[in-house]
Scaffold this active site. Sequence first.
Site, mmCIF file in Angstrom:
data_model
loop_
_atom_site.group_PDB
_atom_site.id
_atom_site.type_symbol
_atom_site.label_atom_id
_atom_site.label_comp_id
_atom_site.label_asym_id
_atom_site.label_seq_id
_atom_site.Cartn_x
_atom_site.Cartn_y
_atom_site.Cartn_z
ATOM 1 C CG HIS A 66 -2.030 -1.058 1.067
ATOM 2 N ND1 HIS A 66 -2.320 -1.969 2.065
ATOM 3 C CD2 HIS A 66 -2.854 -1.365 0.030
ATOM 4 C CE1 HIS A 66 -3.300 -2.763 1.650
ATOM 5 N NE2 HIS A 66 -3.637 -2.422 0.424
ATOM 6 C CG ASP A 90 -7.009 -3.918 0.173
ATOM 7 O OD1 ASP A 90 -6.480 -4.706 -0.629
ATOM 8 O OD2 ASP A 90 -6.611 -2.743 0.309
ATOM 9 C CG ASP A 160 -4.785 -1.745 -4.976
ATOM 10 O OD1 ASP A 160 -5.064 -1.393 -3.802
ATOM 11 O OD2 ASP A 160 -4.342 -2.864 -5.272
ATOM 12 C CB SER A 161 -6.639 -4.072 -10.824
ATOM 13 O OG SER A 161 -5.440 -4.465 -11.471
ATOM 14 N N PRO A 167 -12.274 -10.138 -13.652
ATOM 15 C CG PRO A 167 -13.147 -9.524 -11.580
ATOM 16 C CD PRO A 167 -12.739 -10.711 -12.381
HETATM 17 N N1 SAM Z 1 -3.170 -5.923 -3.847
HETATM 18 C C1 SAM Z 1 -3.944 -6.804 -4.705
HETATM 19 C C2 SAM Z 1 -3.112 -7.339 -5.840
HETATM 20 O O1 SAM Z 1 -2.080 -6.740 -6.149
HETATM 21 O O2 SAM Z 1 -3.527 -8.379 -6.391
HETATM 22 C C3 SAM Z 1 -5.138 -6.059 -5.195
HETATM 23 C C4 SAM Z 1 -5.986 -5.696 -4.043
HETATM 24 S S1 SAM Z 1 -7.592 -5.203 -4.342
HETATM 25 C C5 SAM Z 1 -8.421 -6.301 -3.298
HETATM 26 C C6 SAM Z 1 -7.980 -5.725 -5.986
HETATM 27 C C7 SAM Z 1 -9.351 -5.205 -6.330
HETATM 28 O O3 SAM Z 1 -9.523 -5.041 -7.737
HETATM 29 C C8 SAM Z 1 -10.487 -6.149 -5.882
HETATM 30 O O4 SAM Z 1 -11.177 -5.564 -4.801
HETATM 31 C C9 SAM Z 1 -11.370 -6.287 -7.126
HETATM 32 O O5 SAM Z 1 -12.761 -6.282 -6.824
HETATM 33 C C10 SAM Z 1 -10.947 -5.067 -7.921
HETATM 34 N N2 SAM Z 1 -11.266 -5.141 -9.353
HETATM 35 C C11 SAM Z 1 -11.031 -6.160 -10.224
HETATM 36 N N3 SAM Z 1 -11.487 -5.847 -11.459
HETATM 37 C C12 SAM Z 1 -12.014 -4.590 -11.370
HETATM 38 C C13 SAM Z 1 -12.645 -3.707 -12.304
HETATM 39 N N4 SAM Z 1 -12.831 -4.065 -13.604
HETATM 40 N N5 SAM Z 1 -13.046 -2.490 -11.870
HETATM 41 C C14 SAM Z 1 -12.866 -2.121 -10.566
HETATM 42 N N6 SAM Z 1 -12.295 -2.915 -9.626
HETATM 43 C C15 SAM Z 1 -11.882 -4.136 -10.037
#
Ligand code: SAM
Length: 287
Positions: A66, A90, A160-161, A167
């Site tokens: 983070h 998160d 931060d995906s 998705p």
């Molecule tokens: N630190 C983690 C990593 O590096 O793998 C990522 C943390 S965060 C939990 C990842 C977030 O991306 C998830 O909450 C997921 O729901 C979100 N996410 C995935 N695809 C997305 C999209 N198309 N639009 C917005 N959020 C998305």
Amino acid sequence: MSLDDEWITEICEDGGSAFALKGQGKLFEQQSAFQKVEVFETETYGRLMLIDGCTMVSTRDNFLYHEMMSHPVLFSHRAPRRVAIIGGGDCGTLREVLKHPEVEKAIQIDIDEVVTRAAELHFPELCESNGDPRAELMFIDGIQWMKDVSPGLLDVIIVDSTDPKGPGEVLFSPEFYSACHRALDEGGLIVQQSESPLIHMAILERMYRSLQAARFADARTLFFPQPIYPTGWWSATIGAKNTRLGDFRESDVATKAFETLYYNAQIHRAAFAEPEFFRKARRGWPV
Ligand code: SAM
């Protein structure tokens, strides 16, 4: 991911490796419309969140990720007032962004509300800034939001995906980077988690080519440790809309009024030092 009565194991197929933590029971599980979200108690890493069996965040080591997803890009921008976080469910990145007093607005757009609700329950320390008047949380697809946002509205975009599958895949596409380029103001910057340099060089190359296709003027990758992710060696890649990367507000880092556990000016400089194999591969990439 397999769970025997003690160990929580993440299998990394493309790395031919696995990572395990000694578990102490499952605290949360919910299948959302997008992914399966789980939270476990562990013996030595505190709590651990998995999304579709992939490690996402742990109590013990999330500070590395983070801090490195937020402070290098924000201190590389001359005046980051308007920040969008795509993903970041998160809320740990949002907390770090809001430590910067010059940030006037931080909008977090995550496709899946279940992730944030699970974090509020089991990682409350990451959600402590969610009530900041500058924060806004939205639960829609990040690419749709980025396509609809007014041109030039943002100074910094933090992606931060999840990994480029499910998705999260669309967030590594030229179409998404073009939408980001349009949404950024002059001098704007984007940063995206860019997987592991040890096993994901093809993903990094695709990112550079997509950033160049979206007309970003420069791109640099920073490297940092992240024990719970495959190989334990992670990266984030910064793209500059129309400026050159390299300088950062070093005096502001030295006088920052907030605490960090990992990031400082020395780490900022060191993180951008390119390993020799990366430097050689990078010569053939655009931007
Ligand atoms: N630190 C983690 C990593 O590096 O793998 C990522 C943390 S965060 C939990 C990842 C977030 O991306 C998830 O909450 C997921 O729901 C979100 N996410 C995935 N695809 C997305 C999209 N198309 N639009 C917005 N959020 C998305």
